[in-house]
Write a protein that holds these residues in place. Structure first.
Motif, short mmCIF file in Angstrom:
data_model
loop_
_atom_site.label_atom_id
_atom_site.label_comp_id
_atom_site.label_asym_id
_atom_site.label_seq_id
_atom_site.Cartn_x
_atom_site.Cartn_y
_atom_site.Cartn_z
N ILE A 161 0.83 -1.21 0.00
CA ILE A 161 0.00 0.00 0.00
C ILE A 161 0.87 1.26 0.00
N LEU A 162 1.87 1.30 0.87
CA LEU A 162 2.72 2.50 1.00
C LEU A 162 3.47 2.81 -0.29
N PHE A 163 4.01 1.78 -0.92
CA PHE A 163 4.89 2.04 -2.04
C PHE A 163 4.21 1.93 -3.40
N ALA A 164 2.99 1.44 -3.42
CA ALA A 164 2.24 1.40 -4.68
C ALA A 164 1.38 2.64 -4.84
N ALA A 165 1.19 3.36 -3.74
CA ALA A 165 0.33 4.54 -3.78
C ALA A 165 0.96 5.62 -4.66
N GLU A 166 0.13 6.44 -5.19
CA GLU A 166 0.58 7.57 -6.02
C GLU A 166 -0.01 8.83 -5.42
N PRO A 216 3.59 7.91 -3.18
CA PRO A 216 3.85 6.92 -2.14
C PRO A 216 3.63 7.52 -0.75
N GLY A 217 3.61 6.66 0.26
CA GLY A 217 3.44 7.12 1.63
C GLY A 217 4.47 8.18 2.00
N THR A 218 4.18 8.92 3.04
CA THR A 218 5.08 9.97 3.49
C THR A 218 6.40 9.36 3.99
N GLU A 219 7.41 10.19 4.11
CA GLU A 219 8.70 9.72 4.63
C GLU A 219 8.53 9.16 6.04
N GLU A 220 7.70 9.81 6.85
CA GLU A 220 7.49 9.33 8.20
C GLU A 220 6.80 7.96 8.19
N GLU A 221 5.81 7.77 7.34
CA GLU A 221 5.14 6.46 7.23
C GLU A 221 6.14 5.38 6.80
N MET A 265 9.73 0.80 8.17
CA MET A 265 11.06 0.20 8.22
C MET A 265 11.43 -0.23 9.65
N ARG A 266 11.10 0.61 10.63
CA ARG A 266 11.36 0.24 12.03
C ARG A 266 10.57 -1.00 12.42
N ALA A 267 9.33 -1.06 11.97
CA ALA A 267 8.50 -2.23 12.26
C ALA A 267 9.13 -3.49 11.67
N GLY A 268 9.68 -3.39 10.48
CA GLY A 268 10.35 -4.53 9.85
C GLY A 268 11.55 -5.02 10.63
N ARG A 269 12.34 -4.07 11.14
CA ARG A 269 13.48 -4.47 11.97
C ARG A 269 13.01 -5.22 13.20
#
Length: 95
Positions: free
Chosen positions: A54-59, A61-66, A71-75
């Motif tokens: 959703i974040l990276f397919a959006a046009e 894309p999601g905000t830098e904060e999102e 990314m933190r959640a992935g870690r």
């Protein structure tokens, strides 16, 4: 035998973002039902991958904060994979 290596990485079209990367084993996506991970962690990983799509397919894309939060959640998820799998397993993460 080589140390087991798992890799957490989001991917288009795959719902479970954990990949086998152990030399000498079949490299590729892991079946969540055979992963040895708790149902809660499996669901959290699937939701994290869906959020990426959703974040990276959006046009646009999601905000830098999102993106940073994602990314933190992935870690954190990669660390949880390592804790749940235990043993001599190396878990890497690629946002």
């Amino acid at each position: 035998m080589a140390r087991r290596r798992l890799h957490v990485m989001a991917e288009w079209g795959d719902t479970f973002p954990v990949w086998e990367r152990t030399p000498g084993m079949n490299v590729g996506g892991i079946d969540p039902a055979e992963s040895g991970l708790s149902e809660q962690l499996v669901q959290d990983l699937i939701a994290w991958n869906a959020q990426w799509e959703i974040l990276f397919a959006a046009e646009p894309p999601g905000t830098e904060e999102e993106q940073r939060v994602w990314m933190r959640a992935g870690r954190g998820l990669a660390k949880r994979v390592g804790l749940e799998i235990g043993g001599d397993v190396m878990v890497t993460y690629q946002p």
